[in-house]
Design an enzyme around this catalytic site. Structure first.
Site, PDB file in Angstrom:
ATOM      1  N   GLY A   7      -3.764   7.861  -3.645  1.00 28.88           N
ATOM      2  CA  GLY A   7      -4.370   7.867  -4.973  1.00 28.88           C
ATOM      3  C   GLY A   7      -5.624   7.025  -4.921  1.00 28.88           C
ATOM      4  N   LYS A 187       5.379  -4.653 -18.580  1.00 24.75           N
ATOM      5  CA  LYS A 187       4.054  -4.062 -18.379  1.00 24.75           C
ATOM      6  C   LYS A 187       3.951  -2.762 -19.154  1.00 24.75           C
ATOM      7  CE  LYS A 187      -0.105  -3.445 -16.935  1.00 24.75           C
ATOM      8  NZ  LYS A 187      -0.396  -2.520 -15.890  1.00 24.75           N
TER       9      LYS A 187
HETATM   10  N1  LIG Z   1      -7.254   1.737 -14.323  1.00 25.82           N
HETATM   11  C1  LIG Z   1      -6.691   0.556 -14.576  1.00 25.82           C
HETATM   12  O1  LIG Z   1      -7.346  -0.409 -14.993  1.00 25.82           O
HETATM   13  C2  LIG Z   1      -5.234   0.361 -14.342  1.00 25.82           C
HETATM   14  C3  LIG Z   1      -4.425   1.430 -14.013  1.00 25.82           C
HETATM   15  N2  LIG Z   1      -3.096   1.191 -13.736  1.00 25.82           N
HETATM   16  C4  LIG Z   1      -2.221   2.286 -13.343  1.00 25.82           C
HETATM   17  O2  LIG Z   1      -2.483   2.622 -11.969  1.00 25.82           O
HETATM   18  C5  LIG Z   1      -2.225   4.002 -11.752  1.00 25.82           C
HETATM   19  C6  LIG Z   1      -3.501   4.667 -11.223  1.00 25.82           C
HETATM   20  O3  LIG Z   1      -4.443   4.550 -12.260  1.00 25.82           O
HETATM   21  P1  LIG Z   1      -6.010   4.815 -12.036  1.00 25.82           P
HETATM   22  O4  LIG Z   1      -6.412   4.376 -10.678  1.00 25.82           O
HETATM   23  O5  LIG Z   1      -6.716   4.275 -13.225  1.00 25.82           O
HETATM   24  O6  LIG Z   1      -6.037   6.427 -12.032  1.00 25.82           O
HETATM   25  P2  LIG Z   1      -7.268   7.396 -11.724  1.00 25.82           P
HETATM   26  O7  LIG Z   1      -7.189   8.522 -12.689  1.00 25.82           O
HETATM   27  O8  LIG Z   1      -8.536   6.632 -11.623  1.00 25.82           O
HETATM   28  O9  LIG Z   1      -6.940   7.938 -10.247  1.00 25.82           O
HETATM   29  C7  LIG Z   1      -5.670   8.423  -9.944  1.00 25.82           C
HETATM   30  C8  LIG Z   1      -5.801   9.775  -9.319  1.00 25.82           C
HETATM   31  O10 LIG Z   1      -6.159  10.706 -10.301  1.00 25.82           O
HETATM   32  C9  LIG Z   1      -6.849  11.824  -9.671  1.00 25.82           C
HETATM   33  N3  LIG Z   1      -8.099  12.024 -10.336  1.00 25.82           N
HETATM   34  C10 LIG Z   1      -8.772  11.118 -11.047  1.00 25.82           C
HETATM   35  N4  LIG Z   1      -9.859  11.660 -11.579  1.00 25.82           N
HETATM   36  C11 LIG Z   1      -9.851  12.952 -11.203  1.00 25.82           C
HETATM   37  C12 LIG Z   1     -10.718  14.056 -11.446  1.00 25.82           C
HETATM   38  N5  LIG Z   1     -11.800  13.913 -12.223  1.00 25.82           N
HETATM   39  N6  LIG Z   1     -10.398  15.251 -10.897  1.00 25.82           N
HETATM   40  C13 LIG Z   1      -9.300  15.371 -10.129  1.00 25.82           C
HETATM   41  N7  LIG Z   1      -8.432  14.394  -9.868  1.00 25.82           N
HETATM   42  C14 LIG Z   1      -8.723  13.193 -10.399  1.00 25.82           C
HETATM   43  C15 LIG Z   1      -6.940  11.507  -8.239  1.00 25.82           C
HETATM   44  O11 LIG Z   1      -5.746  11.951  -7.645  1.00 25.82           O
HETATM   45  P3  LIG Z   1      -5.556  13.443  -7.203  1.00 25.82           P
HETATM   46  O12 LIG Z   1      -6.258  13.522  -5.901  1.00 25.82           O
HETATM   47  O13 LIG Z   1      -4.080  13.628  -7.143  1.00 25.82           O
HETATM   48  O14 LIG Z   1      -6.218  14.328  -8.235  1.00 25.82           O
HETATM   49  C16 LIG Z   1      -6.881   9.980  -8.293  1.00 25.82           C
HETATM   50  O15 LIG Z   1      -6.458   9.498  -7.067  1.00 25.82           O
HETATM   51  C17 LIG Z   1      -1.791   4.569 -13.103  1.00 25.82           C
HETATM   52  O16 LIG Z   1      -0.397   4.546 -13.222  1.00 25.82           O
HETATM   53  C18 LIG Z   1      -2.406   3.582 -14.090  1.00 25.82           C
HETATM   54  O17 LIG Z   1      -1.721   3.570 -15.324  1.00 25.82           O
HETATM   55  C19 LIG Z   1      -2.549  -0.062 -13.739  1.00 25.82           C
HETATM   56  C20 LIG Z   1      -3.333  -1.129 -14.076  1.00 25.82           C
HETATM   57  C21 LIG Z   1      -4.687  -0.986 -14.466  1.00 25.82           C
HETATM   58  C1  LIG Z   2      -5.773  -3.041 -17.412  1.00 25.00           C
HETATM   59  C2  LIG Z   2      -4.525  -2.792 -18.163  1.00 25.00           C
HETATM   60  C3  LIG Z   2      -3.615  -3.979 -17.977  1.00 25.00           C
HETATM   61  C4  LIG Z   2      -4.848  -2.634 -19.608  1.00 25.00           C
HETATM   62  O1  LIG Z   2      -3.825  -1.997 -20.246  1.00 25.00           O
HETATM   63  C5  LIG Z   2      -3.868  -1.507 -17.652  1.00 25.00           C
HETATM   64  O2  LIG Z   2      -2.759  -1.543 -17.158  1.00 25.00           O
HETATM   65  C6  LIG Z   2      -4.542  -0.184 -17.796  1.00 25.00           C
HETATM   66  O3  LIG Z   2      -5.750  -0.109 -18.032  1.00 25.00           O
HETATM   67  O4  LIG Z   2      -3.795   0.822 -17.691  1.00 25.00           O
END
Ligand SMILES: NC(=O)C1=CN([C@@H]2O[C@H](COP(=O)(O)OP(=O)(O)OC[C@H]3O[C@@H](n4cnc5c(N)ncnc54)[C@H](OP(=O)(O)O)[C@@H]3O)[C@@H](O)[C@H]2O)C=CC1
Ligand SMILES: CC(C)(CO)C(=O)C(=O)O
Length: 312
Positions: A7, A187
């Site tokens: 991811g 969380k």
């Molecule tokens: N963002 C944050 O600040 C925080 C997020 N989290 C959690 O972490 C986990 C990951 O979150 P986060 O990194 O924000 O997720 P993102 O959406 O940024 O990325 C996760 C995956 O989504 C897919 N993706 C994202 N954008 C696109 C697109 N435009 N087209 C196609 N696929 C896409 C890709 O996987 P694929 O190749 O399968 O499409 C990517 O690896 C979640 O559970 C989130 O709730 C926890 C703390 C903070």
């Molecule tokens: C950064 C934080 C803690 C805010 O809810 C988070 O988990 C998210 O963006 O999904």
């Protein structure tokens, strides 16, 4: 340590950047072709509080990973609804000596991983680190955070300790907890308050916290979490949860951050509402516990998803 991050979005990129900068061997695994192409062509562009750097980190499709490759650690950083598919894709590299860490938001991720990985190889945790995915191969982040985690079963304590040491060397502020389930629920409750409210009100975390009604809205959501957790015999401390939420409000924490759900809505992508407020609403309904607040919030987010995606 050889680390694969499954991811390569906002959080996968942030953790990959921080770990590779601490000289760990890191690859990113993703199915999003445009993301892979951008990263492998020009590097992962990382904007840290306004200053950009490029991280020359390898990003590959799951099918491109040689099944004979052994990684010490795989960090799962897909969205909750992508987790099962990604685990199916990377199953060939989930060997007996590979630890799998999940820090994704939502309730139920550990149960999904248990379908693919022995419990003693699973580390379950939560993180308050944040990041944004600006475009393919471009992430931005700032502020500080923590990671709390625990092996689902004992048996690989040495590997877990090495992982804690490596992640802390990269500055990820990791501590081991003796109750990951409580941390995951805490969380999830934090996300159930901050994420949908910031998405519906189109504001960042700090500005949400400045509203005069924030405290009452938080307490309404948390009260239903408490009732459902009690009915499910899950330890849940509403005061600790409130304090963790309030700790996100300052700019130096996550005050300037738009939660991941807000980012998903802007990107017209599905949100994780069903693993947060929706999970508690479903569990409450099945136990005849009133969960009207969380149910309404879930319905509002789904309606917003349909409107922004044009499915109405
Ligand atoms: N963002 C944050 O600040 C925080 C997020 N989290 C959690 O972490 C986990 C990951 O979150 P986060 O990194 O924000 O997720 P993102 O959406 O940024 O990325 C996760 C995956 O989504 C897919 N993706 C994202 N954008 C696109 C697109 N435009 N087209 C196609 N696929 C896409 C890709 O996987 P694929 O190749 O399968 O499409 C990517 O690896 C979640 O559970 C989130 O709730 C926890 C703390 C903070
Ligand atoms: C950064 C934080 C803690 C805010 O809810 C988070 O988990 C998210 O963006 O999904």
């Amino acid at each position: 340590m050889r680390i694969a991050i499954a991811g390569a979005g906002a959080m996968g990129g942030r953790f990959g950047d921080m770990l590779s900068h601490d000289n760990q061997e890191v690859i990113l695994i993703d199915r999003w072709e445009a993301n892979l192409k951008a990263i492998n062509t020009r590097g992962l562009i990382v904007n840290v509080s306004g200053t950009e750097h490029v991280d020359q980190i390898v990003a590959v499709q799951p099918a491109q990973v040689d099944p004979s490759e052994h990684f010490d650690l795989v960090i799962m950083f897909t969205k909750a609804m992508q987790l099962d598919a990604m685990l199916t894709d990377i199953k060939p590299i989930l060997h007996d000596d590979t630890m799998v860490l999940t820090l994704a938001n939502g309730i139920g991720n550990v149960e999904t991983i248990e379908k693919y990985v022995p419990k003693e190889n699973i580390i379950a945790g939560v993180t308050t680190w944040s990041a944004g995915l600006d475009s393919a191969g471009y992430i931005s982040y700032g502020g500080e955070g923590i990671v709390q985690m625990q092996a689902v079963e004992t048996g690989k304590a040495n590997q877990v300790d090495q992982i804690v040491e490596v992640m802390n060397s990269a500055g990820l502020n990791v501590t081991l907890t003796d109750d990951a389930i409580e941390a995951i629920w805490r969380k999830a409750a934090l996300n159930a308050v901050l994420n949908p409210l910031c998405t519906l009100l189109n504001c960042n975390i700090g500005n949400l916290g400045k509203t005069t009604t924030f405290s009452a809205m938080m307490d309404e959501i948390l009260a239903e979490f408490q009732q459902v957790a009690d009915a499910m015999h899950v330890p849940f401390d509403v005061t600790k949860t409130r304090n963790l939420i309030l700790a996100q409000l300052p700019d130096e924490a996550n005050g300037t951050h738009y939660p991941s759900m807000h980012q998903d809505m802007l990107s017209k992508r599905p949100t994780e509402i069903d693993y947060l407020n929706g999970y508690v609403a479903r569990q409450g309904e099945s136990r005849h516990i009133p969960t009207m607040v969380n149910r309404l919030i879930t319905q509002e987010i789904h309606a917003m998803e349909q409107l922004v995606q044009g499915n109405h």
